[in-house]
Design a protein around this motif. Structure first.
Motif, short mmCIF file in Angstrom:
data_model
loop_
_atom_site.label_atom_id
_atom_site.label_comp_id
_atom_site.label_asym_id
_atom_site.label_seq_id
_atom_site.Cartn_x
_atom_site.Cartn_y
_atom_site.Cartn_z
N ILE A 139 -3.94 47.35 37.33
CA ILE A 139 -4.96 48.21 37.96
C ILE A 139 -4.37 48.93 39.18
CG2 ILE A 139 -7.17 48.22 39.19
CD1 ILE A 139 -7.34 47.89 36.12
N LYS A 148 -11.70 52.10 38.66
CA LYS A 148 -10.60 52.22 37.71
C LYS A 148 -10.89 51.40 36.45
CE LYS A 148 -6.37 53.19 40.31
NZ LYS A 148 -5.04 52.63 40.64
N TYR A 179 -12.42 61.21 31.30
CA TYR A 179 -11.58 60.28 32.05
C TYR A 179 -10.18 60.20 31.45
CZ TYR A 179 -16.10 58.69 33.78
OH TYR A 179 -17.36 58.63 34.35
N PHE A 180 -9.20 60.05 32.33
CA PHE A 180 -7.80 59.97 31.91
C PHE A 180 -7.08 58.87 32.69
CE2 PHE A 180 -9.23 64.35 31.53
CZ PHE A 180 -8.88 64.65 30.23
N HIS A 181 -5.98 58.40 32.12
CA HIS A 181 -5.12 57.46 32.83
C HIS A 181 -3.67 57.75 32.46
CE1 HIS A 181 -4.85 55.57 28.93
NE2 HIS A 181 -3.95 54.72 29.41
N TYR A 226 -8.05 43.44 32.53
CA TYR A 226 -6.90 44.08 33.17
C TYR A 226 -6.47 43.21 34.35
CZ TYR A 226 -9.31 47.82 30.71
OH TYR A 226 -9.95 48.56 29.76
N VAL A 257 -12.31 54.74 28.51
CA VAL A 257 -11.22 55.27 27.67
C VAL A 257 -11.03 54.39 26.45
CG1 VAL A 257 -8.74 55.73 27.55
CG2 VAL A 257 -10.04 56.45 29.57
N ILE A 298 -13.48 53.09 34.33
CA ILE A 298 -12.91 54.24 33.63
C ILE A 298 -12.00 53.79 32.48
CG2 ILE A 298 -11.24 56.14 33.92
CD1 ILE A 298 -12.59 56.59 36.71
N LEU A 299 -11.16 52.81 32.72
CA LEU A 299 -10.28 52.31 31.66
C LEU A 299 -11.12 51.76 30.49
CD1 LEU A 299 -7.53 50.59 33.82
CD2 LEU A 299 -7.30 52.69 32.47
N VAL A 320 -1.72 51.77 37.79
CA VAL A 320 -2.13 52.85 36.91
C VAL A 320 -2.78 53.98 37.71
CG1 VAL A 320 -4.47 52.00 36.37
CG2 VAL A 320 -3.22 53.37 34.69
N VAL A 369 -5.48 56.91 37.61
CA VAL A 369 -6.70 57.26 36.89
C VAL A 369 -7.30 58.49 37.54
CG1 VAL A 369 -9.04 56.47 36.36
CG2 VAL A 369 -7.13 54.87 36.18
N LYS A 410 -10.60 61.63 36.91
CA LYS A 410 -11.77 62.06 36.16
C LYS A 410 -12.02 63.53 36.40
CE LYS A 410 -14.86 60.46 39.84
NZ LYS A 410 -15.95 59.55 40.18
#
Length: 153
Positions: A133, A110, A48-50, A128, A117, A113-114, A136, A138, A140
């Protein structure tokens, strides 16, 4: 200097979990490689990335979602004979993950996932706010293929 594959999924996952950052490689619209370091989360099935909702990374991934993610850890310089350059080597463990970037828009997903991370870096819980939210980006990457290697271990 022969490296050996890391065969088991558990060993590959251990390498990923030990890393603090990874490098994600993609191909831009001109067919040129583009690689950037990123923080990440990992749950065994997805990475996962953001980040920012705009910019080169987003443009490149929307054009071509295929990625290769590189993880590398346990680096240690060593030698057999300090005076012989060819006897020097680097111990390491590394994993490549291949997959496709999937952007996530659902606010609940989201947050999940956050949290993944953040859990990679700390055990502290986070909350958050709605604007954060909403703003951002996000994405995967499902682990379609893993290739692990190690040398010196």
């Amino acid at each position: 200097m022969k490296n050996r594959p890391i065969i088991s999924k558990a060993e590959n996952e251990a390498v990923i979990r030990k890393c603090q950052t990874c490098n994600i490689a993609m191909v831009d619209p001109e067919g040129k490689p583009y690689v950037i370091p990123m923080n990440f989360g990992f749950d065994g099935d997805y990475v996962y990335f953001h980040g920012s909702a705009t910019g080169k990374k987003v443009d490149v991934l929307k054009n071509n979602p295929e990625v290769c993610i590189s993880f590398s850890t346990d680096h240690e310089l060593r030698y057999v004979n300090e005076e012989v350059a060819c006897s020097w080597s680097m111990r390491y463990r590394s994993v490549l993950v291949y997959g496709k970037a999937e952007f996530v828009d659902d606010p609940e997903e989201k947050i999940k996932i956050l949290n993944c991370v953040m859990a990679h870096y700390t055990e502290r819980p986070f909350e958050y706010n709605a604007p954060a939210i909403r703003e951002v980006m996000v994405f995967k990457v499902k682990l379609e293929k893993l290739e692990g290697r190690q040398y010196g271990y």
